[in-house]
Design a protein around this motif. Structure first.
Motif, mmCIF file in Angstrom:
data_model
loop_
_atom_site.group_PDB
_atom_site.id
_atom_site.type_symbol
_atom_site.label_atom_id
_atom_site.label_comp_id
_atom_site.label_asym_id
_atom_site.label_seq_id
_atom_site.Cartn_x
_atom_site.Cartn_y
_atom_site.Cartn_z
ATOM 1 N N ALA A 164 0.842 -1.196 0.000
ATOM 2 C CA ALA A 164 0.000 0.000 0.000
ATOM 3 C C ALA A 164 0.874 1.243 0.000
ATOM 4 C CB ALA A 164 -0.927 0.002 1.212
ATOM 5 N N TRP A 165 0.517 2.218 -0.842
ATOM 6 C CA TRP A 165 1.207 3.503 -0.896
ATOM 7 C C TRP A 165 0.187 4.608 -0.656
ATOM 8 C CZ3 TRP A 165 4.420 3.175 -6.109
ATOM 9 C CH2 TRP A 165 5.440 2.240 -5.948
ATOM 10 N N THR A 166 0.646 5.707 -0.067
ATOM 11 C CA THR A 166 -0.175 6.912 0.031
ATOM 12 C C THR A 166 0.637 8.087 -0.506
ATOM 13 O OG1 THR A 166 0.578 7.413 2.295
ATOM 14 C CG2 THR A 166 -1.390 6.027 2.054
ATOM 15 N N HIS A 167 -0.060 8.982 -1.184
ATOM 16 C CA HIS A 167 0.617 10.159 -1.735
ATOM 17 C C HIS A 167 -0.413 11.210 -2.096
ATOM 18 C CE1 HIS A 167 2.336 12.481 -5.254
ATOM 19 N NE2 HIS A 167 3.195 12.746 -4.275
ATOM 20 N N ASN A 168 -0.120 12.451 -1.692
ATOM 21 C CA ASN A 168 -0.962 13.578 -2.093
ATOM 22 C C ASN A 168 -2.422 13.352 -1.704
ATOM 23 O OD1 ASN A 168 -1.105 16.132 -3.106
ATOM 24 N ND2 ASN A 168 -1.188 15.522 -5.260
ATOM 25 N N ILE A 174 -2.553 -2.969 -3.332
ATOM 26 C CA ILE A 174 -2.799 -4.247 -3.986
ATOM 27 C C ILE A 174 -2.707 -5.315 -2.902
ATOM 28 C CG2 ILE A 174 -1.976 -5.912 -5.691
ATOM 29 C CD1 ILE A 174 -0.868 -3.598 -7.306
ATOM 30 N N ILE A 175 -3.788 -6.048 -2.731
ATOM 31 C CA ILE A 175 -3.849 -7.081 -1.702
ATOM 32 C C ILE A 175 -4.124 -8.413 -2.386
ATOM 33 C CG2 ILE A 175 -5.009 -7.868 0.394
ATOM 34 C CD1 ILE A 175 -5.798 -5.007 0.974
ATOM 35 N N HIS A 176 -3.267 -9.388 -2.154
ATOM 36 C CA HIS A 176 -3.460 -10.729 -2.697
ATOM 37 C C HIS A 176 -4.199 -11.564 -1.659
ATOM 38 C CE1 HIS A 176 -0.845 -10.209 -6.233
ATOM 39 N NE2 HIS A 176 -0.148 -9.420 -5.438
ATOM 40 N N VAL A 177 -5.307 -12.155 -2.074
ATOM 41 C CA VAL A 177 -6.153 -12.902 -1.140
ATOM 42 C C VAL A 177 -6.503 -14.273 -1.705
ATOM 43 C CG1 VAL A 177 -7.154 -10.806 -0.140
ATOM 44 C CG2 VAL A 177 -8.282 -11.907 -2.087
#
Length: 474
Positions: A164-168, A174-177
């Motif tokens: 997980a990324w956060t920006h601005n 992206i989660i693999h399940v």
């Protein structure tokens, strides 16, 4: 009505030149005392530069310099690399892997057998081609990752890997399940719809039903896009680059400024646009920049990349894929914004917490719940599984985006388990800077550097190195 017949082109024809002239890769440990040279020459195609950089960065190698020339149908690339400790590459299995992996990228991917021969994990460890991939974008807010993981646990989904990324003020993950009840990927249309609907409601920003958001489940696929490249694509599609600003241009010579600078000029004689980028050096900076250029359909013809101290300089001679240079001011402005965003998305914000514990169903939900209940906000996350262990890291701040109180961190450690959570107080190693020189340097000041010049650097290096390509054995 006139009928126009299009010529038939055999799909195998495009790869014919690659089969006749396969890539030649040379690993040179004699040219320099402090680094290994990885020299590659091959037939050219769009995206090959990104593929090669991806091979090196997935191995956690440090790229301190790079010289690239790819005019016409052929290219020559030179990378100065070390391991994370600043040492040359001497492991024969690693050298063999690099040589074969770079060639394998031309044929559509690196086979698992080659990775197995390396006898070590190849990053990114959070990539999975056997499970359902859940891609989400939306407005970032404190506790969002906790809400997402709790919803997945309630839905009976077992999380095997997460990035997980956060920006601005935007978020992409992206989660693999896999199905927590039956095992394996989630494939049934009714089940897919149920998961997607639930998560759309979670990602939707409160009190704003018109907010941009996206939730998408994709089935397992062998040719799935590299996870980190896909995150760049998701954030670009989510327009996180809007309002993205580097330096305001008041410091023309960039003296002492640590902000991100991107300028674009015209080289009318050759029809290129020249992109200059200067920023703080950090892990995978070259990969992120080349990702942005490639996915925006720009072709890199020549480039020189170098780092010194805490700063990195990159210069690219590019054209659009249709062969044109950037003409309008709007094109230049958008590319500038997008490159600044690509450079800054992965910048570490907050305290890094490393996790290594027994994997179990609901682990991500438990970890993120503890963070949320103690007022911690996740700015970046990366966690995957190795056998029965879950290994990864979280970057956290307080709910206002400020540094975390040490007492809060200790409470979190006690609740999760002291041996499972470790506070990483050392700064991230750079994967492009000369990490050995950074570690040995007694001064951390940003040095003033002359304007980076492809003419003064690229050609002198390529002229000296290109003579060696004739001796490379494939």
């Amino acid at each position: 009505m006139e009928i126009v017949y299009q010529p038939y082109i055999d799909p195998e024809f495009e790869s014919l030149i690659e089969r006749i002239h396969p890539p030649r890769v040379c690993i040179d440990n004699d040219a320099y005392q402090d680094c290994t040279l990885v020299k590659v020459d091959s037939a050219n195609r769009h995206g090959i530069l990104l593929d090669m950089v991806q091979v090196l960065t997935d191995l956690d190698l440090v790229i301190s310099k790079s010289y690239i020339s790819s005019d016409g149908g052929w290219f020559m690339d030179v990378f100065h690399v070390t391991d994370q400790l600043g040492n040359k590459l001497t492991d024969e299995s690693l050298i063999l892997y690099i040589q074969q992996a770079i060639c394998s990228t031309r044929r559509g991917g690196i086979p698992k057998e080659l990775q197995a021969c390396l006898k070590r994990a190849v990053r990114p460890c959070h990539v999975s081609t056997e499970h359902t991939a859940l891609e989400m974008t939306g407005r970032d807010r404190p506790g969002l990752m906790s809400e997402i993981s709790a919803a997945l646990y309630e839905l009976g989904c077992h999380v095997t890997a997460t990035v997980a990324w956060t920006h601005n003020a935007r978020m992409a993950c992206i989660i693999h399940v896999e199905d927590g009840f039956k095992g394996g990927p989630i494939m049934a249309p009714k089940r897919v719809a149920e998961v997607q609907e639930k998560l759309e409601n979670v990602v939707e920003a409160p009190h704003d039903s018109g907010e941009r958001r996206s939730v998408r489940l994709t089935a397992p696929a062998a040719g799935r896009t590299h996870t980190e490249r896909r995150l760049h694509q998701l954030m670009y599609a989510d327009r996180d680059y809007e309002q993205c600003q580097g330096c305001d241009g008041s410091c023309r010579h960039w003296k002492g400024c640590t902000k991100t600078h991107v300028t674009i000029e015209s080289c009318r004689e050759k029809g290129y646009s020249v992109v200059h980028a200067r920023s703080r050096d950090r892990t995978k900076l070259l990969f992120d920049t080349v990702c942005a250029l490639t996915d925006m359909q720009y072709v890199v013809f020549h480039a020189a990349v170098s780092s010194k101290g805490a700063m990195a300089d990159q210069e690219y001679f590019v054209r659009r894929q249709d062969g044109c240079s950037l003409v309008t001011e709007d094109e230049r402005h958008r590319l500038t914004e997008c490159l600044i965003a690509a450079i800054e998305r992965r910048v570490s914000r907050g305290l890094r917490l490393d996790v290594c514990t027994q994997n179990k169903r609901g682990l991500l939900s438990d970890l993120t719940r503890v963070f949320r209940e103690n007022g911690l906000s996740i700015t970046r996350a990366e966690i995957g599984t190795h056998g029965e262990r879950a290994i990864g890291s979280f970057y956290v701040t307080d709910a206002s985006g400020h540094d975390v109180n040490p007492r809060t961190v200790e409470l979190v450690r006690q609740e999760i388990g002291g041996s499972a959570l470790v506070v990483n107080k050392s700064p991230d190693r750079t994967s492009r800077a000369s990490s050995s020189s950074i570690n040995r340097s007694s001064s951390s000041e940003v040095e003033e550097r002359p304007r980076f010049s492809l003419g003064n650097l690229l050609w002198s290096q390529l002229e000296r190195l290109s003579g060696n390509f004739g001796l490379i054995k494939s």
